[in-house]
Design an enzyme around this catalytic site. Structure first.
Site, short mmCIF file in Angstrom:
data_model
loop_
_atom_site.label_atom_id
_atom_site.label_comp_id
_atom_site.label_asym_id
_atom_site.label_seq_id
_atom_site.Cartn_x
_atom_site.Cartn_y
_atom_site.Cartn_z
N ALA A 147 0.82 -1.21 0.00
CA ALA A 147 0.00 0.00 0.00
C ALA A 147 0.86 1.26 0.00
O ALA A 147 0.45 2.31 -0.47
CB ALA A 147 -0.92 -0.01 1.21
N LYS A 148 2.07 1.16 0.51
CA LYS A 148 2.95 2.34 0.61
C LYS A 148 3.73 2.58 -0.69
O LYS A 148 4.42 3.57 -0.81
CB LYS A 148 3.96 2.16 1.75
CG LYS A 148 3.32 1.73 3.06
CD LYS A 148 3.09 2.92 3.99
CE LYS A 148 2.53 2.44 5.31
NZ LYS A 148 1.29 3.05 5.69
#
Ligand code: GLU
Length: 280
Positions: free
Chosen positions: A249-250
């Protein structure tokens, strides 16, 4: 027979993490039925072109569903923005039980009355019990109106369930999560209400999704209880990490299904290759 679902939110292009979670959902429902639902209630962030792209990308991966926006089925429509009357109905059911209350507290009010700084950066602050409306507030309401509504959680109660992939889970209401939003003052249901309302209406028996939603499952179980509905089972897929253990997600740049496809990666590679190989 399993009735599973794919429920993307069209705020951007789907990435490899979605691809793998959705492929797992499809595999687990392969002997039963798989439906596809577009979760587009956040009008400010969702775009029709992302909704179309999600369908195209998942079809390219080889996923097959038999009910959804692009195919018929007995539970249509499968687009949440077209289902507001149903969500209103569920709001009424909750309101009639006294499980929810209108809340005019702003984010600032919440921040001001938080006693301790929250532990993790991305953890949602627990709604302070001091800001709760008194029992019985909102009982005379006939419609949600232009105000937020929250679910009053049973403080100190343990909400336990067995996840098909992560094993036994337990969360304590009032400690791990507080009174949560079920209705937004912009006239739309909050995620927790919409997802429970639709999984129930569409007869979903197993929910497969990313393990970032594990805590939400505790909230959703409280909604199932308050509504007197049987809950589905859950399988929360582990989040994908790169070689350094960093969460996908990062760092999704370059990892959307469409970019990978344009780079010549095959569906097989998108679904199974190590992340670092996909970034080559
Ligand atoms: N639409 C949600 C999302 O894309 C997932 C909802 C769910 O699977 O319960 O994050």
């Amino acid at each position: 027979m399993t009735r599973g679902r794919l429920a993307p939110t069209p705020t951007g292009y789907l990435h490899v993490g979605h691809a793998r979670t959705f492929a797992l959902a499809a595999a687990r429902a392969s002997a039963g039925t798989l439906l596809y639902r577009t979760e587009d209630l956040d009008a400010g962030r969702c775009r029709p072109e992302f909704a179309d792209a999600a369908i195209e990308d998942l079809r390219w991966l080889g996923l097959q569903w038999t009910e959804g926006p692009d195919v018929g089925g007995p539970h249509a429509p499968y687009v949440q923005s077209q289902r507001l009357p149903w969500f209103r109905d569920v709001w009424s059911q909750l309101q009639a039980t006294g499980a929810i209350y209108p809340c005019d507290k702003s984010r600032k009010d919440v921040e001001r009355s938080l006693t301790a700084p929250h532990a993790e950066d991305d953890a949602e602050p627990i709604f302070p019990p001091a800001l709760r409306a008194p029992i019985g507030a909102g009982r005379e309401a006939r419609e949600p109106g232009p105000t937020n509504w929250r679910f009053r959680v049973p403080d100190g109660e343990t909400i336990a369930f067995v996840d098909a992939l992560q094993g036994p889970q337990a969360f304590v209401a009032g400690r791990d999560f507080g009174d949560f939003l079920v209705w937004r003052k912009d006239g739309f249901p909050a995620y927790e209400l919409a997802v429970v309302a639709d999984d129930h209406a569409m007869g979903v028996t197993e929910v497969v999704r990313g393990s970032d939603l594990l805590l939400s499952t505790a909230r959703q179980l409280l909604l199932y209880q308050a509504l007197g509905w049987a809950a589905p089972t859950w399988a929360h897929a582990p989040l994908i990490v790169d070689a350094e253990g960093k969460r996908l997600a990062k760092r999704t740049a370059g990892l959307s299904i469409r970019e990978l496809r344009q780079k010549g990666k095959t569906p097989e590679e998108v679904l199974t290759a190590p992340l670092d190989q996909l970034l080559d």
